[in-house]
Scaffold this motif. Structure first.
Motif, PDB file in Angstrom:
ATOM      1  N   LEU A 129      33.269 -38.427   8.777  1.00 14.00           N
ATOM      2  CA  LEU A 129      33.257 -39.104   7.477  1.00 14.00           C
ATOM      3  C   LEU A 129      34.646 -39.361   6.900  1.00 14.00           C
ATOM      4  O   LEU A 129      34.817 -39.448   5.686  1.00 14.00           O
ATOM      5  N   GLY A 130      35.624 -39.526   7.762  1.00 17.65           N
ATOM      6  CA  GLY A 130      36.970 -39.758   7.279  1.00 17.65           C
ATOM      7  C   GLY A 130      37.189 -41.177   6.782  1.00 17.65           C
ATOM      8  O   GLY A 130      36.668 -42.136   7.351  1.00 17.65           O
ATOM      9  N   ASP A 131      37.979 -41.310   5.707  1.00 16.09           N
ATOM     10  CA  ASP A 131      38.444 -42.628   5.287  1.00 16.09           C
ATOM     11  C   ASP A 131      39.821 -42.867   5.905  1.00 16.09           C
ATOM     12  O   ASP A 131      40.283 -42.085   6.747  1.00 16.09           O
ATOM     13  N   ALA A 132      40.491 -43.932   5.507  1.00 16.18           N
ATOM     14  CA  ALA A 132      41.777 -44.265   6.127  1.00 16.18           C
ATOM     15  C   ALA A 132      42.795 -43.143   5.934  1.00 16.18           C
ATOM     16  O   ALA A 132      43.554 -42.806   6.855  1.00 16.18           O
ATOM     17  N   ALA A 133      42.818 -42.538   4.731  1.00 15.55           N
ATOM     18  CA  ALA A 133      43.784 -41.467   4.466  1.00 15.55           C
ATOM     19  C   ALA A 133      43.489 -40.236   5.316  1.00 15.55           C
ATOM     20  O   ALA A 133      44.399 -39.600   5.870  1.00 15.55           O
TER      21      ALA A 133
ATOM     22  N   ARG B  58      38.916 -36.441  -3.040  1.00 13.14           N
ATOM     23  CA  ARG B  58      40.108 -37.278  -2.834  1.00 13.14           C
ATOM     24  C   ARG B  58      39.742 -38.748  -2.713  1.00 13.14           C
ATOM     25  O   ARG B  58      40.556 -39.627  -3.006  1.00 13.14           O
ATOM     26  N   MET B  59      38.524 -39.025  -2.286  1.00 16.22           N
ATOM     27  CA  MET B  59      38.071 -40.407  -2.153  1.00 16.22           C
ATOM     28  C   MET B  59      37.603 -40.976  -3.486  1.00 16.22           C
ATOM     29  O   MET B  59      37.321 -42.175  -3.578  1.00 16.22           O
ATOM     30  N   GLY B  60      37.465 -40.127  -4.517  1.00 17.53           N
ATOM     31  CA  GLY B  60      37.097 -40.616  -5.843  1.00 17.53           C
ATOM     32  C   GLY B  60      35.734 -40.199  -6.339  1.00 17.53           C
ATOM     33  O   GLY B  60      35.254 -40.728  -7.352  1.00 17.53           O
ATOM     34  N   ALA B  61      35.085 -39.236  -5.662  1.00 19.62           N
ATOM     35  CA  ALA B  61      33.734 -38.846  -6.046  1.00 19.62           C
ATOM     36  C   ALA B  61      33.701 -37.555  -6.849  1.00 19.62           C
ATOM     37  O   ALA B  61      32.666 -36.871  -6.913  1.00 19.62           O
ATOM     38  N   GLY B  62      34.800 -37.201  -7.502  1.00 19.53           N
ATOM     39  CA  GLY B  62      34.904 -35.913  -8.183  1.00 19.53           C
ATOM     40  C   GLY B  62      33.829 -35.662  -9.220  1.00 19.53           C
ATOM     41  O   GLY B  62      33.228 -34.577  -9.261  1.00 19.53           O
ATOM     42  N   ASP B  63      33.548 -36.645 -10.083  1.00 15.31           N
ATOM     43  CA  ASP B  63      32.550 -36.455 -11.139  1.00 15.31           C
ATOM     44  C   ASP B  63      31.166 -36.215 -10.535  1.00 15.31           C
ATOM     45  O   ASP B  63      30.427 -35.323 -10.987  1.00 15.31           O
TER      46      ASP B  63
ATOM     47  N   PRO C 233      24.474 -40.505  -7.594  1.00 13.59           N
ATOM     48  CA  PRO C 233      24.549 -41.939  -7.918  1.00 13.59           C
ATOM     49  C   PRO C 233      25.060 -42.774  -6.748  1.00 13.59           C
ATOM     50  O   PRO C 233      25.862 -42.313  -5.935  1.00 13.59           O
ATOM     51  N   GLU C 234      24.584 -44.002  -6.704  1.00 10.83           N
ATOM     52  CA  GLU C 234      24.971 -44.900  -5.619  1.00 10.83           C
ATOM     53  C   GLU C 234      26.470 -45.133  -5.580  1.00 10.83           C
ATOM     54  O   GLU C 234      27.069 -45.194  -4.501  1.00 10.83           O
ATOM     55  N   ASP C 235      27.116 -45.271  -6.734  1.00 15.42           N
ATOM     56  CA  ASP C 235      28.543 -45.569  -6.721  1.00 15.42           C
ATOM     57  C   ASP C 235      29.348 -44.414  -6.126  1.00 15.42           C
ATOM     58  O   ASP C 235      30.431 -44.629  -5.571  1.00 15.42           O
TER      59      ASP C 235
ATOM     60  N   THR D 136      31.948 -44.513  -2.552  1.00 12.33           N
ATOM     61  CA  THR D 136      33.352 -44.106  -2.448  1.00 12.33           C
ATOM     62  C   THR D 136      33.680 -43.520  -1.075  1.00 12.33           C
ATOM     63  O   THR D 136      34.855 -43.382  -0.735  1.00 12.33           O
ATOM     64  N   VAL D 137      32.662 -43.164  -0.301  1.00 11.07           N
ATOM     65  CA  VAL D 137      32.855 -42.568   1.029  1.00 11.07           C
ATOM     66  C   VAL D 137      32.549 -43.631   2.081  1.00 11.07           C
ATOM     67  O   VAL D 137      31.378 -43.939   2.335  1.00 11.07           O
TER      68      VAL D 137
END
Length: 334
Positions: free
Chosen positions: A181-185, A248-253, A275-277, A281-282
């Motif tokens: 499940l890695g993103d570019a970073a 780190r991908m933005g799913a903290g909340d 939530p879908e959003d 983020t992943v």
């Protein structure tokens, strides 16, 4: 990268019987996938399933993603890997990983020093697979005097890795690394760590293949596909390292809400509330209504440091075997 090679795996959920998993390997070969992988948990044994798949396929590579190093002795793993290499005509890829404390407890083992555990285990297995006699007394794994009674073509070894230390170890002593499940970073971190390990071991750059794992579900009813992937987000989002990676991908909340809902309501309901959003983020979590949409989402990985992408299909219907077959037919025709 410009050309991504695609591998295939059926999600480790045990809703698909062994015969259906073997049929998926056949269909994956017909669909043009490079490799078919089978994971290990507490269900159908990957060694048995891959052995059956080797008899029903002729071209596709067959890999274990992953065998747990605390589940069997290094000598047992060497025998199994060599046998699968012989049965498959040289198509077997041996994926190994350390798992977690829960899996260790199943096998009556202590989960300690994962890096040393993998390093010792791989060293013993590599010696045995290359025809040597084992002579290693480690702090976690030991083997003395074992030698395979037959020889096979060299078996590539892949390591499951998320962090820089295990990735660097893969660069030193493995043929490939599997990251989930890695993103570019994240792929940049793994890739640079692997290259550092290669350099320290005096290996040429690019000796180790880097594979990223994507989990996906396809259903004409988008809500059903999304629910299947919600379960994946929740499962991994509750685990320490993945939680940090998703944040780190933005799913903290969403991760904070997931933990709170899990403690209040349990896993199923907490997963249904993701939530879908947050899932969006992943990049490695894909819910879609068509294979064409999947292919569009996968273009993201052309710009990452992955040499190959393993697609792990997550069923969302009441007939998972047929659903997997339909996906593979659609992939072949797209």
């Amino acid at each position: 990268m410009d050309d991504v090679r695609y591998d295939f795996q059926v999600d480790s959920t045990e809703r698909i019987p062994a015969a259906g998993i073997v049929a998926a390997a056949e269909a994956a070969e017909a669909a043009g996938f490079r490799a078919f992988w089978r994971g290990e948990s507490n269900g159908r044994d990957p060694i048995a399933v891959l052995g059956a798949a080797s008899a029903r396929t002729s071209r596709i590579l067959l890999g274990s993603a992953i065998l747990n190093v605390l589940a069997r002795s290094p000598a047992s793993t060497a025998m199994a890997a060599a046998t699968l290499q012989e049965l498959s005509g040289g198509r077997f890829l041996l994926g190994l990983g350390v798992g977690n404390r829960n899996i260790a407890s199943w096998h009556g083992r202590a989960f300690e020093n994962p890096l040393r555990s993998v390093e010792e285990y791989v060293g013993i297995v590599r010696t045995a697979l290359d025809g040597g006699r084992t002579s290693h007394s480690g702090s976690i794994h030991s083997s003395s005097g074992f030698k395979l009674a037959f020889t096979v073509p060299r078996v590539p070894i892949y390591l499951a890795a998320l962090g820089p230390k295990m990735s660097e170890l893969a660069g030193k002593m493995a043929d490939g690394v599997l990251t989930n499940l890695g993103d570019a970073a994240q792929m940049e971190l793994v890739w640079s760590s692997v290259r550092r390990g290669e350099a320290k071991a005096g290996r040429p750059p690019g000796s180790v293949e880097v594979i990223d794992i994507v989990r996906l579900s396809v259903n004409e009813d988008y809500g059903k596909a999304l629910d299947a992937i919600r379960t994946n987000f929740a499962f991994y989002g509750l685990a320490d390292y993945y939680r940090d990676m998703f944040a780190r991908m933005g799913a903290g909340d969403a991760l904070r809400d997931l933990r709170e809902n899990y403690s209040k309501y349990g896993f199923r309901r907490a997963a249904s509330m993701v939530p879908e959003d947050a899932i969006r983020t992943v990049p490695g979590l894909v819910a879609a209504t068509s294979v064409e949409e999947v292919r569009s989402r996968l273009r993201y990985f052309e710009s990452t440091k992955a040499d190959a992408v393993m697609l792990v299909y997550v069923p969302s219907s009441d007939d998972p075997s047929s659903e997997v077959s339909q996906f593979l037919r659609s992939w072949a025709g797209s």
